[in-house]
Design an enzyme around this catalytic site. Structure first.
Site, mmCIF file in Angstrom:
data_model
loop_
_atom_site.group_PDB
_atom_site.id
_atom_site.type_symbol
_atom_site.label_atom_id
_atom_site.label_comp_id
_atom_site.label_asym_id
_atom_site.label_seq_id
_atom_site.Cartn_x
_atom_site.Cartn_y
_atom_site.Cartn_z
ATOM 1 N N TRP A 23 47.485 87.634 26.089
ATOM 2 C CA TRP A 23 48.012 87.923 24.755
ATOM 3 C C TRP A 23 49.548 87.971 24.807
ATOM 4 O O TRP A 23 50.234 87.301 24.040
ATOM 5 C CB TRP A 23 47.424 89.247 24.247
ATOM 6 C CG TRP A 23 47.831 89.642 22.866
ATOM 7 C CD1 TRP A 23 48.551 88.889 21.973
ATOM 8 C CD2 TRP A 23 47.521 90.865 22.195
ATOM 9 N NE1 TRP A 23 48.703 89.583 20.789
ATOM 10 C CE2 TRP A 23 48.080 90.786 20.899
ATOM 11 C CE3 TRP A 23 46.817 92.021 22.571
ATOM 12 C CZ2 TRP A 23 47.964 91.842 19.978
ATOM 13 C CZ3 TRP A 23 46.701 93.055 21.648
ATOM 14 C CH2 TRP A 23 47.271 92.977 20.368
ATOM 15 N N TYR A 59 46.996 84.266 19.693
ATOM 16 C CA TYR A 59 48.052 84.817 20.555
ATOM 17 C C TYR A 59 49.258 83.874 20.528
ATOM 18 O O TYR A 59 49.306 82.853 21.225
ATOM 19 C CB TYR A 59 47.564 84.999 22.000
ATOM 20 C CG TYR A 59 46.409 85.980 22.173
ATOM 21 C CD1 TYR A 59 46.090 86.914 21.188
ATOM 22 C CD2 TYR A 59 45.639 85.986 23.329
ATOM 23 C CE1 TYR A 59 45.029 87.793 21.347
ATOM 24 C CE2 TYR A 59 44.580 86.873 23.496
ATOM 25 C CZ TYR A 59 44.288 87.760 22.496
ATOM 26 O OH TYR A 59 43.231 88.638 22.658
ATOM 27 N N TYR A 203 38.712 94.915 27.268
ATOM 28 C CA TYR A 203 40.114 94.556 27.016
ATOM 29 C C TYR A 203 41.018 95.788 26.949
ATOM 30 O O TYR A 203 40.546 96.892 26.703
ATOM 31 C CB TYR A 203 40.262 93.650 25.801
ATOM 32 C CG TYR A 203 40.120 94.192 24.384
ATOM 33 C CD1 TYR A 203 41.050 95.067 23.828
ATOM 34 C CD2 TYR A 203 39.091 93.733 23.562
ATOM 35 C CE1 TYR A 203 40.957 95.489 22.496
ATOM 36 C CE2 TYR A 203 38.978 94.152 22.235
ATOM 37 C CZ TYR A 203 39.922 95.032 21.709
ATOM 38 O OH TYR A 203 39.826 95.430 20.400
HETATM 39 P P1 NAP Z 1 46.756 95.927 28.974
HETATM 40 O O1 NAP Z 1 46.161 95.036 29.959
HETATM 41 O O2 NAP Z 1 46.127 97.235 28.756
HETATM 42 O O3 NAP Z 1 48.268 96.191 29.283
HETATM 43 C C1 NAP Z 1 49.203 95.192 29.416
HETATM 44 C C2 NAP Z 1 50.480 95.911 29.726
HETATM 45 O O4 NAP Z 1 50.464 96.365 31.042
HETATM 46 C C3 NAP Z 1 51.702 95.196 29.525
HETATM 47 O O5 NAP Z 1 52.465 96.106 28.790
HETATM 48 C C4 NAP Z 1 52.394 95.051 30.897
HETATM 49 O O6 NAP Z 1 53.747 95.378 30.883
HETATM 50 C C5 NAP Z 1 51.707 96.144 31.670
HETATM 51 N N1 NAP Z 1 51.421 95.762 33.048
HETATM 52 C C6 NAP Z 1 50.548 94.823 33.476
HETATM 53 N N2 NAP Z 1 50.568 94.751 34.825
HETATM 54 C C7 NAP Z 1 51.462 95.666 35.240
HETATM 55 C C8 NAP Z 1 51.923 96.044 36.504
HETATM 56 N N3 NAP Z 1 51.475 95.484 37.628
HETATM 57 N N4 NAP Z 1 52.856 97.029 36.585
HETATM 58 C C9 NAP Z 1 53.319 97.594 35.450
HETATM 59 N N5 NAP Z 1 52.930 97.258 34.216
HETATM 60 C C10 NAP Z 1 52.002 96.306 34.122
HETATM 61 O O7 NAP Z 1 46.861 95.246 27.515
HETATM 62 P P2 NAP Z 1 46.425 93.960 26.779
HETATM 63 O O8 NAP Z 1 47.242 92.790 27.235
HETATM 64 O O9 NAP Z 1 46.434 94.328 25.351
HETATM 65 O O10 NAP Z 1 44.936 93.703 27.166
HETATM 66 C C11 NAP Z 1 44.544 92.786 28.139
HETATM 67 C C12 NAP Z 1 43.963 91.537 27.511
HETATM 68 O O11 NAP Z 1 42.803 91.839 26.753
HETATM 69 C C13 NAP Z 1 44.858 90.789 26.510
HETATM 70 O O12 NAP Z 1 45.895 90.058 27.125
HETATM 71 C C14 NAP Z 1 43.827 89.927 25.826
HETATM 72 O O13 NAP Z 1 43.497 88.825 26.648
HETATM 73 C C15 NAP Z 1 42.657 90.891 25.707
HETATM 74 N N6 NAP Z 1 42.629 91.590 24.405
HETATM 75 C C16 NAP Z 1 41.632 91.249 23.524
HETATM 76 C C17 NAP Z 1 41.543 91.840 22.277
HETATM 77 C C18 NAP Z 1 40.420 91.458 21.365
HETATM 78 O O14 NAP Z 1 40.419 91.819 20.174
HETATM 79 N N7 NAP Z 1 39.445 90.737 21.847
HETATM 80 C C19 NAP Z 1 42.475 92.832 21.899
HETATM 81 C C20 NAP Z 1 43.460 93.177 22.824
HETATM 82 C C21 NAP Z 1 43.519 92.564 24.060
HETATM 83 P P3 NAP Z 1 54.956 94.636 30.123
HETATM 84 O O15 NAP Z 1 54.893 95.063 28.694
HETATM 85 O O16 NAP Z 1 56.119 95.167 30.840
HETATM 86 O O17 NAP Z 1 54.736 93.165 30.323
#
Ligand code: NAP
Length: 329
Positions: A23, A59, A203
């Site tokens: 995303w 996205y 997610y």
């Molecule tokens: P997440 O995985 O909970 O968090 C992503 C965040 O974590 C980003 O802010 C990133 O930082 C940080 N991060 C990741 N790796 C890190 C590390 N090694 N050290 C420090 N910080 C780290 O959030 P998400 O992207 O919302 O969720 C994951 C995926 O789920 C999405 O990309 C998408 O594919 C899916 N999703 C689906 C829906 C749906 O409706 N189906 C909704 C939401 C998400 P930075 O900000 O610094 O980059």
């Protein structure tokens, strides 16, 4: 790294139990993205055995899929591409549209952007209250029979909605929000998935970065970053969540010699037929992710984690702010 994997109905290779969420790679709602870093992140994930790449047309309004397609050139067969369908964005105002006509046109756009002839897992992004599940499911089943998609999933669906959907198409997976701080699916979707052989793609595995261990009380978000309107990131709640993360980090370090990030992912993996979808956009964010594999939390650990959450998070709030609206009549 020794990657744990799971089988998803219709996909002929094992799927890694950590999936890269893209995303943020689309830029939109995450304050922009750096495409070169995104490509390197995706390629590094696949090279290290994280073969599941989750994206969606919405996205970055096509951008995330385009970057995924570019990154997977030459290594397409090593990856499992999960994308989504059934949102539209006239004038960048996102809303639901799960009609057969919308699905028919979206799948062609996704295949083109992803530079592939098939989508491994095609997921309905949000249920559309204006379209019968039968119409949506039958259209996806037609795509599956035509070989354009290999497996069908849904996202943000309730068990009742999945029950109807499954009368018309075989369902392989469901993608709900699920992490240490957002556990509503334990009441319904998780037991339903266990009973019906569905894989749960959880997610927000890090709760939009809260569980990374890097957030501070003075962390600020720029541009259109969605965390500016996320109620978890507003005081006084933000302080409660940060205190919980600190206590969880201590527990992870002292009890298991792990980071809170590895604990957050391990916890998801120990809840059943789950895959943790974690969002990263820079290669360095992959460092330490593999620490989530190869160990387990026991019942005592899980009880202690629950006690930590209950002690610190007095005023929990869910991820409902992210839900897109339906179309108006
Ligand atoms: P997440 O995985 O909970 O968090 C992503 C965040 O974590 C980003 O802010 C990133 O930082 C940080 N991060 C990741 N790796 C890190 C590390 N090694 N050290 C420090 N910080 C780290 O959030 P998400 O992207 O919302 O969720 C994951 C995926 O789920 C999405 O990309 C998408 O594919 C899916 N999703 C689906 C829906 C749906 O409706 N189906 C909704 C939401 C998400 P930075 O900000 O610094 O980059």
């Amino acid at each position: 790294m020794s990657v744990e994997s799971i089988r998803i109905l219709g996909i002929d290779k094992p799927v890694s139990r950590i999936g890269l969420g893209t995303w943020a790679i689309g830029g939109w709602m995450w304050g922009g993205a750096d495409d070169a870093a995104s490509v390197e992140t995706i390629r590094r994930a696949v090279a290290s055995g994280i073969n599941l790449i989750d994206t969606a047309p919405v996205y970055g309004f096509g951008h995330s899929e385009e970057v995924v397609g570019k990154a997977l050139q030459g290594i397409r067969d090593q990856a499992v591409i999960a994308t989504k369908v059934a949102l539209e964005w006239p004038g960048e105002r996102v809303r639901r549209n799960a009609t057969a006509a919308r699905i028919r046109s979206e799948v062609e756009d996704s295949l083109r952007r992803l530079r592939t002839d098939r989508i491994d897992l095609y997921q309905v992004h949000w249920p559309d209250p204006r379209v019968p599940h039968e119409e949506t499911a039958r259209e996806l089943e037609r795509l599956r029979e035509a070989g354009k998609i290999l497996a069908i999933g849904v996202s943000n669906y309730s068990p009742a909605q999945m029950d109807v959907f499954r009368r018309y198409a075989p369902l392989a997976s469901v993608q709900p929000p699920y992490n240490l701080f957002e556990r509503a699916i334990e009441r319904d979707v998780l037991p339903y998935a266990r009973q019906n052989g569905l894989v749960v793609l959880a997610y927000g595995a890090l709760c939009r970065g809260l569980l990374s261990g890097r957030m501070r009380a003075d962390t600020r978000f720029g541009g259109d970053d969605l965390r500016q309107s996320d109620p978890k990131f507003r005081q006084p709640r933000f302080g409660q969540y940060l205190a919980a993360v600190e206590a969880l980090a201590r527990f992870a370090r002292e009890r298991h010699g792990k980071s809170v990030l590895a604990l957050a992912i391990r916890w998801i993996l120990d809840q059943g037929p789950t895959v943790a979808l974690w969002g990263a956009r820079r290669p360095d964010q992959l460092n330490g992710i593999d620490d989530a594999f190869g160990w387990k939390l026991d019942a005592g650990d899980l009880a202690e984690i629950d006690a930590i959450l209950a002690e610190h998070v007095k005023d929990p709030v869910g991820p409902e702010f992210m839900a897109p609206p339906a179309r108006q009549a």
